[in-house]
Design a protein around this motif. Structure first.
Motif, PDB file in Angstrom:
ATOM      1  N   ASP A   1      46.453  36.874  35.599  1.00 59.99           N
ATOM      2  CA  ASP A   1      47.272  37.017  34.638  1.00 59.99           C
ATOM      3  C   ASP A   1      48.923  37.540  36.155  1.00 59.99           C
ATOM      4  OD1 ASP A   1      45.880  39.533  35.770  1.00 59.99           O
ATOM      5  OD2 ASP A   1      46.853  40.693  34.127  1.00 59.99           O
ATOM      6  N   SER A   2      48.486  38.019  37.242  1.00 58.46           N
ATOM      7  CA  SER A   2      49.784  38.027  37.863  1.00 58.46           C
ATOM      8  C   SER A   2      50.130  37.117  37.964  1.00 58.46           C
ATOM      9  CB  SER A   2      49.188  38.235  39.356  1.00 58.46           C
ATOM     10  OG  SER A   2      49.127  37.073  40.013  1.00 58.46           O
ATOM     11  N   PRO A   3      51.971  37.552  38.290  1.00 58.29           N
ATOM     12  CA  PRO A   3      53.168  36.834  38.279  1.00 58.29           C
ATOM     13  C   PRO A   3      53.189  35.130  38.861  1.00 58.29           C
ATOM     14  CG  PRO A   3      53.563  39.193  38.774  1.00 58.29           C
ATOM     15  CD  PRO A   3      52.645  39.077  38.555  1.00 58.29           C
ATOM     16  N   TYR A   4      52.743  35.747  40.425  1.00 61.18           N
ATOM     17  CA  TYR A   4      52.315  34.765  41.254  1.00 61.18           C
ATOM     18  C   TYR A   4      51.742  33.640  40.860  1.00 61.18           C
ATOM     19  CZ  TYR A   4      51.856  31.366  45.047  1.00 61.18           C
ATOM     20  OH  TYR A   4      51.617  30.949  46.571  1.00 61.18           O
ATOM     21  N   TRP A   5      50.182  34.367  39.969  1.00 61.38           N
ATOM     22  CA  TRP A   5      49.387  32.589  39.301  1.00 61.38           C
ATOM     23  C   TRP A   5      49.771  32.067  37.598  1.00 61.38           C
ATOM     24  CZ3 TRP A   5      47.438  30.056  42.878  1.00 61.38           C
ATOM     25  CH2 TRP A   5      47.090  30.502  44.038  1.00 61.38           C
ATOM     26  N   GLN A   6      50.596  33.188  37.283  1.00 63.14           N
ATOM     27  CA  GLN A   6      50.349  32.700  36.100  1.00 63.14           C
ATOM     28  C   GLN A   6      50.595  31.521  35.806  1.00 63.14           C
ATOM     29  OE1 GLN A   6      53.103  36.448  34.095  1.00 63.14           O
ATOM     30  NE2 GLN A   6      51.319  37.039  32.816  1.00 63.14           N
ATOM     31  N   ASP A   7      51.686  30.961  36.061  1.00 66.35           N
ATOM     32  CA  ASP A   7      52.136  29.423  36.036  1.00 66.35           C
ATOM     33  C   ASP A   7      51.384  28.163  36.365  1.00 66.35           C
ATOM     34  OD1 ASP A   7      53.757  30.638  33.612  1.00 66.35           O
ATOM     35  OD2 ASP A   7      55.490  30.518  34.804  1.00 66.35           O
ATOM     36  N   LYS A   8      50.794  28.566  37.366  1.00 66.37           N
ATOM     37  CA  LYS A   8      49.868  27.438  38.542  1.00 66.37           C
ATOM     38  C   LYS A   8      48.671  26.914  37.748  1.00 66.37           C
ATOM     39  CE  LYS A   8      52.380  29.300  42.291  1.00 66.37           C
ATOM     40  NZ  LYS A   8      53.386  30.017  41.348  1.00 66.37           N
ATOM     41  N   ASP A   9      48.174  26.084  38.349  1.00 67.79           N
ATOM     42  CA  ASP A   9      47.210  25.590  38.221  1.00 67.79           C
ATOM     43  C   ASP A   9      46.202  25.788  38.571  1.00 67.79           C
ATOM     44  OD1 ASP A   9      45.253  23.530  37.168  1.00 67.79           O
ATOM     45  OD2 ASP A   9      46.049  22.079  38.255  1.00 67.79           O
ATOM     46  N   THR A  10      45.121  27.040  37.781  1.00 65.01           N
ATOM     47  CA  THR A  10      44.609  27.620  39.197  1.00 65.01           C
ATOM     48  C   THR A  10      42.968  26.419  38.414  1.00 65.01           C
ATOM     49  OG1 THR A  10      43.847  29.219  36.918  1.00 65.01           O
ATOM     50  CG2 THR A  10      44.781  29.555  39.672  1.00 65.01           C
ATOM     51  N   SER A  11      42.865  25.073  37.792  1.00 59.17           N
ATOM     52  CA  SER A  11      41.420  25.239  36.933  1.00 59.17           C
ATOM     53  C   SER A  11      40.183  24.434  37.800  1.00 59.17           C
ATOM     54  CB  SER A  11      41.565  23.668  35.935  1.00 59.17           C
ATOM     55  OG  SER A  11      42.433  22.876  36.920  1.00 59.17           O
ATOM     56  N   LEU A  12      40.433  24.676  38.938  1.00 61.00           N
ATOM     57  CA  LEU A  12      39.462  24.136  39.743  1.00 61.00           C
ATOM     58  C   LEU A  12      38.955  25.288  40.603  1.00 61.00           C
ATOM     59  CD1 LEU A  12      38.023  22.009  41.868  1.00 61.00           C
ATOM     60  CD2 LEU A  12      39.152  22.789  44.098  1.00 61.00           C
ATOM     61  N   VAL A  13      39.800  26.399  41.105  1.00 63.55           N
ATOM     62  CA  VAL A  13      39.155  28.245  40.887  1.00 63.55           C
ATOM     63  C   VAL A  13      38.274  28.720  39.943  1.00 63.55           C
ATOM     64  CG1 VAL A  13      39.827  30.375  42.133  1.00 63.55           C
ATOM     65  CG2 VAL A  13      40.676  28.324  42.935  1.00 63.55           C
ATOM     66  N   LEU A  14      38.823  28.347  38.572  1.00 67.22           N
ATOM     67  CA  LEU A  14      38.119  28.647  37.191  1.00 67.22           C
ATOM     68  C   LEU A  14      36.827  27.607  37.397  1.00 67.22           C
ATOM     69  CD1 LEU A  14      38.250  30.158  35.053  1.00 67.22           C
ATOM     70  CD2 LEU A  14      39.547  28.617  34.135  1.00 67.22           C
ATOM     71  N   SER A  15      36.717  26.282  37.658  1.00 71.16           N
ATOM     72  CA  SER A  15      35.880  25.893  37.124  1.00 71.16           C
ATOM     73  C   SER A  15      34.730  26.316  37.951  1.00 71.16           C
ATOM     74  CB  SER A  15      35.670  24.224  37.196  1.00 71.16           C
ATOM     75  OG  SER A  15      35.891  24.623  39.149  1.00 71.16           O
ATOM     76  N   ARG A  16      35.250  27.278  39.098  1.00 69.21           N
ATOM     77  CA  ARG A  16      33.989  27.417  40.200  1.00 69.21           C
ATOM     78  C   ARG A  16      33.593  28.886  39.911  1.00 69.21           C
ATOM     79  NH1 ARG A  16      35.260  24.925  46.388  1.00 69.21           N
ATOM     80  NH2 ARG A  16      33.246  25.802  46.678  1.00 69.21           N
ATOM     81  N   THR A  17      33.869  29.831  39.043  1.00 66.01           N
ATOM     82  CA  THR A  17      33.545  31.106  38.656  1.00 66.01           C
ATOM     83  C   THR A  17      33.118  31.653  38.420  1.00 66.01           C
ATOM     84  OG1 THR A  17      36.401  31.139  39.459  1.00 66.01           O
ATOM     85  CG2 THR A  17      34.979  33.398  38.312  1.00 66.01           C
ATOM     86  N   PRO A  18      32.196  31.886  38.855  1.00 65.92           N
ATOM     87  CA  PRO A  18      30.294  31.900  37.538  1.00 65.92           C
ATOM     88  C   PRO A  18      30.950  33.156  36.424  1.00 65.92           C
ATOM     89  CG  PRO A  18      29.538  32.409  39.608  1.00 65.92           C
ATOM     90  CD  PRO A  18      31.062  31.963  39.713  1.00 65.92           C
ATOM     91  N   LEU A  19      31.990  34.213  36.631  1.00 71.02           N
ATOM     92  CA  LEU A  19      32.417  34.904  36.104  1.00 71.02           C
ATOM     93  C   LEU A  19      32.732  34.320  34.155  1.00 71.02           C
ATOM     94  CD1 LEU A  19      32.257  37.765  35.205  1.00 71.02           C
ATOM     95  CD2 LEU A  19      35.101  37.919  35.739  1.00 71.02           C
TER      96      LEU A  19
END
Length: 234
Positions: free
Chosen positions: A180-198
């Motif tokens: 939810d940071s301004p830098y990352w809000q509108d970027k594609d983070t799907s790859l990192v998300l897919s590798r995040t156990p949380l």
């Protein structure tokens, strides 16, 4: 508004935006007197005025180490020092920008240390310091050579300063991608998300909470804390 931090003074270098700004808000809302810095007086004062709660803006450019002592000369005793200033740098070997690399190394390694040096005699015996690193040390990516190197250097700074400044505590936080940071809000983070156990990305509030934990817990010293939802495990 809580007064749990009343009577304490914090310095947050890199406090005009992002995580630094959220941390300033949190500390000030709990009664702490907070000095925040930006690269220019205008940006620092604008942020301090917007946040309110007695925050004080200072112009501090960590990429110009010779100017840091003067820039911090008005700060009194310091209970909490957080150095959150960063500079994002995508600098590939195939298109290597030497000037940008030198600037980032200067800002993060020399600038961080010079700021602590400038304030060392104003740190209270119970003072604590938190530096910001990053996970590119362990998870490099194309163009991260300088970023990975300087964040690795933060590990060395923590070890050295913990020894030199004892009993002042020194720790570092290494955030993952902050969803939810301004830098990352509108970027594609799907790859990192897919590798995040949380199952989700960490939040700004969670990073602020982790910084306050490092500032406050008197048994934690010389620690490099990754706050990434478990991303480094996969």
């Amino acid at each position: 508004m809580s007064d749990s931090r009343a009577g304490r003074t914090a310095v947050v270098l890199g406090g005009t935006q992002g995580i630094g700004r959220e941390l300033v808000k949190s500390l000030a809302s709990q009664g702490e007197t907070v000095y925040l810095s930006g690269r220019t007086r205008e940006s620092a004062e604008d942020a301090a005025n917007a946040i309110g709660m007695g925050t004080i803006g200072l112009a501090v450019d960590l990429s110009d180490p010779e100017s840091i002592a003067d820039a911090l000369s008005s700060v009194p005793s310091v209970d909490h020092l957080v150095i959150a200033a960063i500079e994002r740098d995508a600098n590939t070997l195939s298109n290597y920008d030497i000037a940008a690399a030198v600037r980032l190394v200067t800002l993060k390694l020399i600038g961080y240390t010079a700021a602590v040096h400038a304030l060392r005699h104003r740190l209270t015996p119970q003072a604590s310091i938190v530096l910001f690193g990053g996970l590119a040390t362990w998870r490099p990516y194309p163009g991260s050579t300088t970023v990975s190197t300087v964040n690795g250097g933060v590990l060395g700074i923590v070890n050295s300063l913990t020894t030199e400044l004892a009993p002042v505590r020194v720790n570092a936080i290494h955030p993952g991608i902050i969803g939810d940071s301004p830098y990352w809000q509108d970027k594609d983070t799907s790859l990192v998300l897919s590798r995040t156990p949380l199952g989700r990305l960490v939040t700004m509030a969670e990073i602020v909470n982790a910084v306050e934990f490092l500032l406050d817990n008197t048994g934690v010293n010389g620690v490099n804390l990754a706050v990434d939802g478990g991303w480094l495990l996969k």
